[in-house]
Design a protein around this motif. Structure first.
Motif, mmCIF file in Angstrom:
data_model
loop_
_atom_site.group_PDB
_atom_site.id
_atom_site.type_symbol
_atom_site.label_atom_id
_atom_site.label_comp_id
_atom_site.label_asym_id
_atom_site.label_seq_id
_atom_site.Cartn_x
_atom_site.Cartn_y
_atom_site.Cartn_z
ATOM 1 N N LEU A 95 8.668 -3.609 -4.298
ATOM 2 C CA LEU A 95 7.187 -3.219 -4.376
ATOM 3 C C LEU A 95 6.382 -3.985 -5.044
ATOM 4 N N THR A 112 1.909 9.371 -5.421
ATOM 5 C CA THR A 112 2.684 7.827 -5.036
ATOM 6 C C THR A 112 2.379 7.737 -3.617
ATOM 7 N N LEU A 117 0.370 4.310 -2.139
ATOM 8 C CA LEU A 117 1.470 3.497 -1.458
ATOM 9 C C LEU A 117 0.379 3.260 -0.101
ATOM 10 N N HIS A 134 1.466 0.275 2.424
ATOM 11 C CA HIS A 134 2.822 0.120 2.332
ATOM 12 C C HIS A 134 3.648 1.224 3.098
ATOM 13 N N PHE A 162 10.121 -2.536 1.651
ATOM 14 C CA PHE A 162 9.761 -3.190 0.780
ATOM 15 C C PHE A 162 10.036 -4.598 0.567
ATOM 16 N N LEU A 193 7.347 3.629 -8.758
ATOM 17 C CA LEU A 193 6.513 2.942 -7.835
ATOM 18 C C LEU A 193 5.046 3.070 -8.404
ATOM 19 N N LEU A 242 2.539 -0.399 -8.497
ATOM 20 C CA LEU A 242 1.365 -0.253 -7.965
ATOM 21 C C LEU A 242 0.004 -0.579 -8.990
ATOM 22 N N ASP A 270 -5.560 0.651 -6.825
ATOM 23 C CA ASP A 270 -4.756 1.811 -6.628
ATOM 24 C C ASP A 270 -5.337 3.159 -6.340
#
Length: 514
Positions: free
Chosen positions: A21, A55, A59, A64, A113, A303, A307, A470
């Motif tokens: 990631l 999360t 993402l 993603h 990823f 994760l 990020l 983020d």
């Protein structure tokens, strides 16, 4: 034969989901990135399968995950969950966000990823095991043994995402605080001789727990928890006979099993690195934190590390980061890991089979379904209660809080916050009459920002917001001026600039470990 490779700005050691990631993030932002992974292929062994709400939300903001959000007439989405094996917890999120829980095998995420990282331009070198790390004032040199022999890599920064037994953490000399194991736990995929011997679910007995899940094709996934103490040989491979004996002992009846597809043992050993940064070396994921794997929080936490770190590291190597921005990675993510370690230990305490704990378990069971107590626990487990420390001297109320998705009408048509953040650039979102004033304050940084003017909407808390990639609010009106926040995050413009690649790092090794 040794080969020198100096083409990379960032070297990531560890090609699990966190490392891949991070490679996605960095390569997608134009940073030359190489990943060194000791394994030759993605591991097929079952690991984590749960991604929690914050999360999933982050993402998706970074593009993603597939488009999971559909506008709903309801105000919230909710998914059932548990706390310490006690059912009744409900994890909720606004209806404009994805479902609060995403079930996805870790190996599938890792493949996703890795594919995205390769498309973005990252180099993924498998079957490469790191043997040496040297840090200087200007760079980090990494030596790895691969199929063609020894290769050395010189980069601006090194990130260790290489798991609980991190070579990077050890060789960088980064200390950690650990809590010894107190329980013995096992896991495996097997076939039961009597298919009806164990029904799916969480089963507590006076001796511990057995957790049963159908894995498909007649295979069951079993996990055990024995609170009598750590296994004296917990570092040795687990055998089918030992696993069968453990399940039988906890359930107090013979449970015959065969055809093990994989077997593993684990414990409640916990570790938290004393620093996530040592000069030009950083840690992420299990290399930085390990805790008892209850509630599916480990993968989500790692994760979120990636990020948080990716966009900051990209700004740093490009010379566009404010002084000290990279150090906020430790200040924001290490307390989050400590909090998860603590709540995992609290859940384990509730899971101990002592009869004296039954009144406490009964009390939790009555308080979990709805109400302030259940909501607070759900927000904690899903990381939706996270509020980041403010960076500006006089912050507004919204600084450090997560910006929920909102539908927006712009000159380019209807869009939403999630879509606007997929570029990976900080977002300056303007919806009020003072938009031109804020644009003027941000003019010196306009090459870094994605500036969007939208129609006013009650779905947004303020008429001007600076939003990090983020999804967290970096600035809003009511505190210091926008130019102050922009300077803190991205450095002075029109005057002194942050150092570019291979400049003096913001902190030395001794400072990072103090």
């Amino acid at each position: 034969m040794a080969v020198d490779d100096s083409e990379s700005q960032i070297v990531i050691v560890g090609g699990g989901p966190v490392g891949m990631l991070l490679a996605c993030e960095l390569a997608g932002l134009g940073v030359r990135t190489v990943v060194l992974e000791a394994r030759t292929a993605v591991s097929r062994r079952p690991k984590a399968t749960t991604l929690h709400a914050r999360t999933v939300q982050c993402l998706q903001r970074r593009g993603h995950l597939p488009a999971l959000v559909g506008l709903s007439a309801a105000t919230h989405r909710a998914s059932p969950f548990h706390f310490a094996g006690i059912p009744g917890l409900s994890i909720s999120a606004p209806a404009t966000e994805p479902e609060p829980l995403l079930k996805c095998p870790q190996e599938d995420l890792e493949r996703l990823f890795e594919e995205r990282a390769l498309i973005a331009g990252a180099r993924i070198l498998r079957d490469h095991r790191v043997t040496e790390i040297q840090q200087t004032q200007d760079a980090v040199r990494v030596v790895a043994e691969g199929p063609s022999g020894q290769t050395s890599f010189t980069a601006d920064y090194l990130v260790g995402a290489d798991g609980a037994r991190s070579t990077v953490r050890t060789r960088a000399g980064i200390p950690s605080r650990s809590i010894p194991a107190t329980v013995s736990a096992m896991a495996g995929d097997v076939r039961l001789v009597d298919e009806d011997a164990l029904r799916p679910g969480w089963h507590r007995t006076p001796r511990g727990w057995v957790i049963v899940k159908n894995a498909g094709g007649g295979v069951v996934r079993l996990r055990t928890l024995n609170c009598a103490g750590p296994h004296p040989a917990r570092h040795l491979p687990l055998t089918l006979a030992e696993f069968q004996n453990e399940v039988s002992w906890i359930t107090d009846r013979d449970i015959a099993m065969t055809e093990p597809e994989w077997l593993s043992r684990f414990s409640d050993f916990s570790r938290l690195a004393s620093a996530y940064r040592a000069g030009r070396i950083l840690l992420a994921g299990d290399a930085a934190h390990v805790h008892f794997p209850i509630g599916g929080q480990g993968l989500s936490t790692g994760l979120l590390d990636g990020l948080n770190l990716g966009w900051k590291l990209a700004l740093e190597v490009r010379g566009d980061a404010g002084t000290g921005l990279l150090d906020t990675y430790d200040r924001e993510r290490r307390p989050a890991a400590q909090k998860i370690t603590d709540n995992a230990r609290a859940q384990l305490a509730l899971m101990r089979p002592d009869a004296e704990l039954d009144p406490l378990r009964d009390m939790f069971a009555g308080m979990l379904p709805g109400g302030p107590f259940g909501d607070a626990l759900a927000s904690m487990v899903s990381a939706q209660d996270t509020v980041l420390p403010s960076l500006t001297p006089s912050p507004s109320h919204w600084e450090g809080r997560f910006l929920n998705n909102a539908v927006l009408d712009t000159d380019d048509g209807r869009t939403d916050v999630i879509s606007l953040l997929r570029q990976g650039r900080p977002l300056l979102l303007l919806t009020g009459d003072n938009g031109e004033t804020h644009r003027q304050q941000a003019r010196a940084w306009q090459d870094l920002l994605h500036v969007v003017q939208a129609a006013a909407t009650p779905e947004l808390p303020c008429d001007a917001l600076l939003v990090r990639p983020d999804g967290y609010v970096a600035w809003s009106p009511g505190g210091d001026p926008l130019s102050s926040a922009l300077t803190i995050y991205f450095g002075e413009r029109g005057g002194t600039r942050s150092p570019g690649p291979r400049g003096t790092p913001e902190c030395g090794l001794a400072d990072a470990l103090s």
